[in-house]
Design a protein around this motif. Structure first.
Motif, short mmCIF file in Angstrom:
data_model
loop_
_atom_site.label_atom_id
_atom_site.label_comp_id
_atom_site.label_asym_id
_atom_site.label_seq_id
_atom_site.Cartn_x
_atom_site.Cartn_y
_atom_site.Cartn_z
N VAL A 108 0.87 -1.30 -0.10
CA VAL A 108 -0.19 0.05 -0.04
C VAL A 108 0.82 1.22 -0.08
O VAL A 108 1.77 1.37 0.69
N GLU A 109 0.72 2.14 -0.96
CA GLU A 109 1.56 3.32 -0.86
C GLU A 109 0.38 4.76 -0.83
O GLU A 109 -0.46 4.52 -1.61
N ALA A 110 0.55 5.42 0.01
CA ALA A 110 -0.20 6.98 0.25
C ALA A 110 0.84 7.84 -0.35
O ALA A 110 2.08 8.08 0.29
N VAL A 111 0.35 8.67 -1.23
CA VAL A 111 1.27 9.84 -1.67
C VAL A 111 0.76 11.23 -1.41
O VAL A 111 -0.42 11.30 -1.26
N ALA A 112 1.95 11.98 -0.99
CA ALA A 112 1.19 13.38 -0.30
C ALA A 112 0.95 14.14 -1.38
O ALA A 112 1.34 14.20 -2.65
N ALA A 113 0.13 15.23 -1.05
CA ALA A 113 -0.54 16.18 -2.01
C ALA A 113 0.59 17.16 -2.19
O ALA A 113 1.35 17.38 -1.49
N GLY A 114 0.56 17.81 -3.38
CA GLY A 114 1.71 18.62 -3.56
C GLY A 114 1.12 19.90 -4.39
O GLY A 114 0.00 20.02 -4.60
N GLU A 115 2.00 20.55 -5.03
CA GLU A 115 1.53 21.90 -5.64
C GLU A 115 1.06 21.54 -7.17
O GLU A 115 -0.06 22.08 -7.84
N GLU A 116 1.53 20.42 -7.62
CA GLU A 116 1.12 19.78 -8.90
C GLU A 116 0.31 18.39 -8.83
O GLU A 116 0.54 18.07 -7.72
N PRO A 117 -0.64 17.94 -9.54
CA PRO A 117 -1.12 16.51 -9.53
C PRO A 117 -0.40 15.47 -9.53
O PRO A 117 0.86 15.66 -10.07
#
Length: 183
Positions: A108-117
């Motif tokens: 399982v991988e959860a990826v952080a929100a950033g300025e770009e999609p």
């Protein structure tokens, strides 16, 4: 900027949980290991629900493969609250889910929100650049337990209005099916 990937290979605990009262809850994924390292990432209720559904579907599909042992179901064996203090490392923008046939484990991988999609290729990759991520590798049994607990956590929210299915506050709500009258 180099990305920070929090890796947990067969953690001692990987759970979905909440902080706050129904209607004001913040949802988290939390992973911890035997050394006492704890990482918590915030996400939406719907993301927890979708992760549980997809993980259950993945396990059901993998169970049909010859030579793969996946438990049919599991009870919630971890009813403890999230490990305090719950310090949010980041808010989840996207998630990835995979089966590692070599180690017979769910990733399982959860990826952080950033300025770009979030670029889909950044999920479950070992690229040095990109958004921060929490990557957890768990056994099929631990995955079934995660699914059971996640479903329980999601269901523990506010009851739904029998007419419109929107959540009911303790004081009721303005129901669109009742032309705006309080229910």
């Amino acid at each position: 900027m180099p990305r920070q990937v929090y890796r947990f290979d067969r953690p001692s605990r990987f759970v979905a949980g909440t902080v706050g009262q129904p209607g004001e809850r913040t949802f988290y994924l939390q992973a911890s290991d035997a050394e006492g390292r704890v990482v918590s990432v915030a996400l939406e209720k719907s993301q927890v629900q979708v992760l549980a559904e997809r993980m259950d579907e993945l396990l059901d599909e993998v169970a049909t493969r010859p030579g793969t042992v996946v438990p049919a179901e599991a009870d919630v064996d971890d009813l403890e609250p999230l490990t305090a203090p719950v310090d949010e490392e980041f808010r989840v923008a996207a998630m990835g889910l995979a089966w590692d046939g070599e180690t017979q484990a769910v990733v399982v991988e959860a990826v952080a929100a950033g300025e770009e999609p979030v670029d889909e290729e950044a999920i479950l990759s070992d690229a040095e650049e990109g958004p921060d991520a929490l990557r957890v590798t768990i056994t099929p049994g631990a995955a079934r337990s995660f699914v059971a607990r996640a479903r329980r956590v999601v269901a523990a929210g506010r009851p739904s209005c029998p007419l419109c299915s929107l959540p009911l506050d303790p004081t009721g709500h303005v129901c669109p099916r009742q032309n705006g009258y309080r229910r």
